[in-house]
Design a protein around this motif. Structure first.
Motif, PDB file in Angstrom:
ATOM      1  N   ALA A   1      26.876  32.471  30.945  1.00 59.13           N
ATOM      2  CA  ALA A   1      27.418  33.331  30.050  1.00 59.13           C
ATOM      3  C   ALA A   1      26.674  34.499  29.585  1.00 59.13           C
ATOM      4  N   ILE A   2      25.532  34.359  29.368  1.00 61.93           N
ATOM      5  CA  ILE A   2      24.758  35.462  29.053  1.00 61.93           C
ATOM      6  C   ILE A   2      24.139  36.224  30.105  1.00 61.93           C
ATOM      7  N   ASP A   3      24.148  35.649  31.370  1.00 61.22           N
ATOM      8  CA  ASP A   3      23.785  36.464  32.522  1.00 61.22           C
ATOM      9  C   ASP A   3      24.839  37.460  32.543  1.00 61.22           C
ATOM     10  N   VAL A   4      26.236  37.202  32.752  1.00 59.24           N
ATOM     11  CA  VAL A   4      27.328  37.984  32.587  1.00 59.24           C
ATOM     12  C   VAL A   4      27.102  39.282  31.598  1.00 59.24           C
ATOM     13  N   LEU A   5      26.602  39.063  30.666  1.00 50.97           N
ATOM     14  CA  LEU A   5      26.566  40.003  29.293  1.00 50.97           C
ATOM     15  C   LEU A   5      25.345  40.973  29.686  1.00 50.97           C
ATOM     16  N   ASN A   6      24.489  40.529  30.734  1.00 52.74           N
ATOM     17  CA  ASN A   6      23.151  41.176  31.104  1.00 52.74           C
ATOM     18  C   ASN A   6      23.350  41.761  32.235  1.00 52.74           C
ATOM     19  N   GLU A   7      24.364  41.370  33.198  1.00 53.37           N
ATOM     20  CA  GLU A   7      24.445  42.068  34.241  1.00 53.37           C
ATOM     21  C   GLU A   7      25.154  43.460  34.231  1.00 53.37           C
ATOM     22  N   GLY A   8      26.085  43.534  33.167  1.00 50.96           N
ATOM     23  CA  GLY A   8      26.796  44.934  32.777  1.00 50.96           C
ATOM     24  C   GLY A   8      27.957  45.159  33.539  1.00 50.96           C
ATOM     25  N   ILE A   9      28.502  44.346  34.293  1.00 53.52           N
ATOM     26  CA  ILE A   9      29.642  44.403  35.053  1.00 53.52           C
ATOM     27  C   ILE A   9      30.846  44.208  34.198  1.00 53.52           C
ATOM     28  N   GLU A  10      31.602  45.373  33.825  1.00 58.29           N
ATOM     29  CA  GLU A  10      32.613  45.210  32.546  1.00 58.29           C
ATOM     30  C   GLU A  10      33.791  44.748  33.325  1.00 58.29           C
ATOM     31  N   TYR A  11      34.677  43.960  32.547  1.00 53.56           N
ATOM     32  CA  TYR A  11      35.731  43.586  32.748  1.00 53.56           C
ATOM     33  C   TYR A  11      36.902  44.674  33.266  1.00 53.56           C
ATOM     34  N   GLN A  12      37.352  44.621  34.269  1.00 46.50           N
ATOM     35  CA  GLN A  12      38.417  45.620  34.504  1.00 46.50           C
ATOM     36  C   GLN A  12      39.805  45.110  34.637  1.00 46.50           C
ATOM     37  N   LEU A  13      40.855  45.992  33.987  1.00 45.12           N
ATOM     38  CA  LEU A  13      42.116  45.894  33.873  1.00 45.12           C
ATOM     39  C   LEU A  13      42.758  46.879  34.928  1.00 45.12           C
ATOM     40  N   ALA A  14      44.036  46.471  35.504  1.00 44.41           N
ATOM     41  CA  ALA A  14      44.736  47.693  36.081  1.00 44.41           C
ATOM     42  C   ALA A  14      46.139  47.905  35.840  1.00 44.41           C
ATOM     43  N   ILE A  15      46.580  49.046  35.977  1.00 39.89           N
ATOM     44  CA  ILE A  15      47.851  49.359  35.916  1.00 39.89           C
ATOM     45  C   ILE A  15      48.472  49.973  37.154  1.00 39.89           C
ATOM     46  N   THR A  16      49.475  49.944  37.598  1.00 38.46           N
ATOM     47  CA  THR A  16      50.048  50.351  38.861  1.00 38.46           C
ATOM     48  C   THR A  16      51.344  51.103  38.521  1.00 38.46           C
ATOM     49  N   PHE A  17      51.344  52.422  38.737  1.00 36.92           N
ATOM     50  CA  PHE A  17      52.557  53.083  38.798  1.00 36.92           C
ATOM     51  C   PHE A  17      53.150  53.315  40.246  1.00 36.92           C
ATOM     52  N   ILE A  18      54.569  53.185  40.226  1.00 36.08           N
ATOM     53  CA  ILE A  18      55.191  52.942  41.419  1.00 36.08           C
ATOM     54  C   ILE A  18      55.675  54.465  42.068  1.00 36.08           C
ATOM     55  N   GLU A  19      55.120  54.985  43.196  1.00 37.79           N
ATOM     56  CA  GLU A  19      55.872  56.177  43.824  1.00 37.79           C
ATOM     57  C   GLU A  19      57.339  56.466  43.527  1.00 37.79           C
ATOM     58  N   GLY A  20      57.629  57.777  43.034  1.00 42.42           N
ATOM     59  CA  GLY A  20      59.034  57.841  42.788  1.00 42.42           C
ATOM     60  C   GLY A  20      59.476  57.358  41.054  1.00 42.42           C
ATOM     61  N   SER A  21      58.408  56.706  40.470  1.00 44.92           N
ATOM     62  CA  SER A  21      58.820  56.435  38.992  1.00 44.92           C
ATOM     63  C   SER A  21      58.605  57.743  38.208  1.00 44.92           C
TER      64      SER A  21
ATOM     65  N   GLU B   1      14.100  37.636  29.228  1.00 44.26           N
ATOM     66  CA  GLU B   1      14.747  38.106  30.393  1.00 44.26           C
ATOM     67  C   GLU B   1      16.323  37.934  29.937  1.00 44.26           C
ATOM     68  N   LEU B   2      16.873  37.248  29.069  1.00 47.10           N
ATOM     69  CA  LEU B   2      18.234  37.019  28.529  1.00 47.10           C
ATOM     70  C   LEU B   2      18.603  37.833  27.419  1.00 47.10           C
ATOM     71  N   SER B   3      17.851  38.918  26.894  1.00 49.19           N
ATOM     72  CA  SER B   3      18.165  39.533  25.784  1.00 49.19           C
ATOM     73  C   SER B   3      18.519  40.921  26.075  1.00 49.19           C
ATOM     74  N   GLN B   4      18.297  41.148  27.459  1.00 52.24           N
ATOM     75  CA  GLN B   4      18.844  42.676  27.891  1.00 52.24           C
ATOM     76  C   GLN B   4      20.535  42.840  27.967  1.00 52.24           C
ATOM     77  N   LEU B   5      21.040  42.689  26.921  1.00 50.66           N
ATOM     78  CA  LEU B   5      22.433  42.825  26.800  1.00 50.66           C
ATOM     79  C   LEU B   5      23.073  44.173  26.791  1.00 50.66           C
ATOM     80  N   LYS B   6      23.982  44.361  27.724  1.00 47.11           N
ATOM     81  CA  LYS B   6      24.703  45.630  28.188  1.00 47.11           C
ATOM     82  C   LYS B   6      26.020  45.757  27.086  1.00 47.11           C
ATOM     83  N   VAL B   7      26.175  47.066  26.535  1.00 43.40           N
ATOM     84  CA  VAL B   7      27.510  47.371  25.952  1.00 43.40           C
ATOM     85  C   VAL B   7      28.848  47.354  26.803  1.00 43.40           C
ATOM     86  N   GLY B   8      29.572  46.691  26.434  1.00 47.08           N
ATOM     87  CA  GLY B   8      30.916  46.691  27.006  1.00 47.08           C
ATOM     88  C   GLY B   8      31.798  45.363  26.829  1.00 47.08           C
TER      89      GLY B   8
END
Length: 338
Positions: A99-119, A79-86
């Motif tokens: 750690a391997i569970d994280v790689l199997n769950e497939g919830i990718e690491y998300q970054l964020a960028i914020t653009f200010i109104e009026g920029s 069950e630990l060998s169901q790795l997701k791409v990402g």
């Protein structure tokens, strides 16, 4: 003879079970070891990577100890060998199984960028070029090249992206974010245009976007947006020149040093609404959704002027006499604060 054979079989089974138990304990000990990381770490799984590839990479990074039992993990824990791409983030305190569970769950690491109104688009490009883990595709492109890539008919991109926060994954490109921001703005602009107030002096959605950008630069007070919009709409209907300082500043470009002088108000640039009639040729900033809505749903008023109050917000006037009084009061308030 039969008893001897039975004894041998029992011994063999006992040895086999013992060996199985020994291997199982070894595999469990390998999987139970804590990762040697002191801060969050990113791990990228590519197509074709196996569990053993991951173990090898972790060992190379000195996050885990080597073990002869690592090759047997898939047999005991398929069950630990169901790795997701990402790309995924591991946290300090995790053991190898977590750690391997994280790689199997497939919830990718998300970054964020914020653009200010009026920029401005220039500021957006600076933010994108400094963004972490973002693939820089558009950094060397001209505005016209970016517009062509995004299939935008305008070659000047000011105002054509919605200012808000965008999440992205490692490997996404700056062009991906710009495409999403433009598509979102296009949807919001279209919706507001289709439900706009009747009788507005705006011929196209692009003109509405230009007005929205001016509203965005004129006030950061949410409750004022529709009233500010009404002033500009009333002036356009007169017709009166908009006479709004942010357009002067935008037309000055890099020459703007924080002050607007009388000569700047008289300078004829394509954006100086003290000397040109109607709207400037393009937006002057990236508007938010609220300013787009205000431009197309202004307050019903007879206001033609507004000036900062000096204490937050603006004072609105219906005639020049009242406006001049508000200006003098503003100047007095400013002097008293020095």
């Amino acid at each position: 003879m039969l008893k001897k054979l039975l004894f041998i079989i029992i011994v063999f089974i006992a040895l086999a079970l013992g060996a199985m138990f020994y291997v199982q304990k070894g595999v469990d000990a390998f999987l139970g070891q804590s990762l040697r990381i002191e801060s969050p770490q990113l791990v990228t799984i590519k197509r074709g990577n196996s569990l053993n590839t991951v173990f090898s990479q972790f060992q190379k990074n000195d996050w885990i100890d080597e073990s002869p039992f690592s090759q047997l993990v898939r047999r005991f824990h398929p069950e630990l060998s169901q790795l997701k791409v990402g790309t995924f983030q591991l946290q300090p305190g995790m053991d190898l199984t977590q750690a391997i569970d994280v790689l199997n769950e497939g919830i990718e690491y998300q970054l964020a960028i914020t653009f200010i109104e009026g920029s401005t688009f220039k500021e957006w490009r600076e933010q994108l070029s400094a963004a972490e883990h973002l693939n820089q595709v558009a950094s060397d492109m001209s505005e016209a090249d970016i517009a062509a890539q995004l299939e935008i008919p305008q070659t000047k991109l000011e105002g054509l992206f919605l200012a808000e926060t965008y999440h992205y994954a490692v490997g996404d490109s700056d062009l991906d974010i710009l495409r999403r921001a433009h598509n979102k703005l296009d949807r919001i602009l279209t919706t507001n245009w289709n439900n706009k107030q009747q009788g507005l002096p705006l011929k196209t959605p692009y003109e509405a976007l230009i007005l929205a950008s001016i509203i965005e630069k004129e006030t950061a007070v949410a409750s004022e947006r529709e009233r500010v919009a009404s002033v500009f709409v009333n002036r356009l209907n007169r017709p009166m020149r908009l006479q709004t300082d942010p357009t002067v500043i935008y037309g000055m470009g890099e020459r703007y040093d924080g002050n607007i002088r009388k000569k700047d108000l008289r300078e004829r640039t394509p954006y100086n609404t003290y000397v040109i009639d109607g709207l400037p040729p393009t937006p002057i900033a990236m508007p938010g959704e609220a300013s787009i809505h205000a431009a197309l749903h202004p307050e019903k008023s007879r206001y033609l002027y507004f000036v900062a109050s000096g204490t937050g917000g603006h004072v609105f006037s219906k005639n020049l006499r009242d406006h001049n009084r508000a200006v003098q009061k503003y100047l007095k308030t400013i002097r008293s604060q020095k």
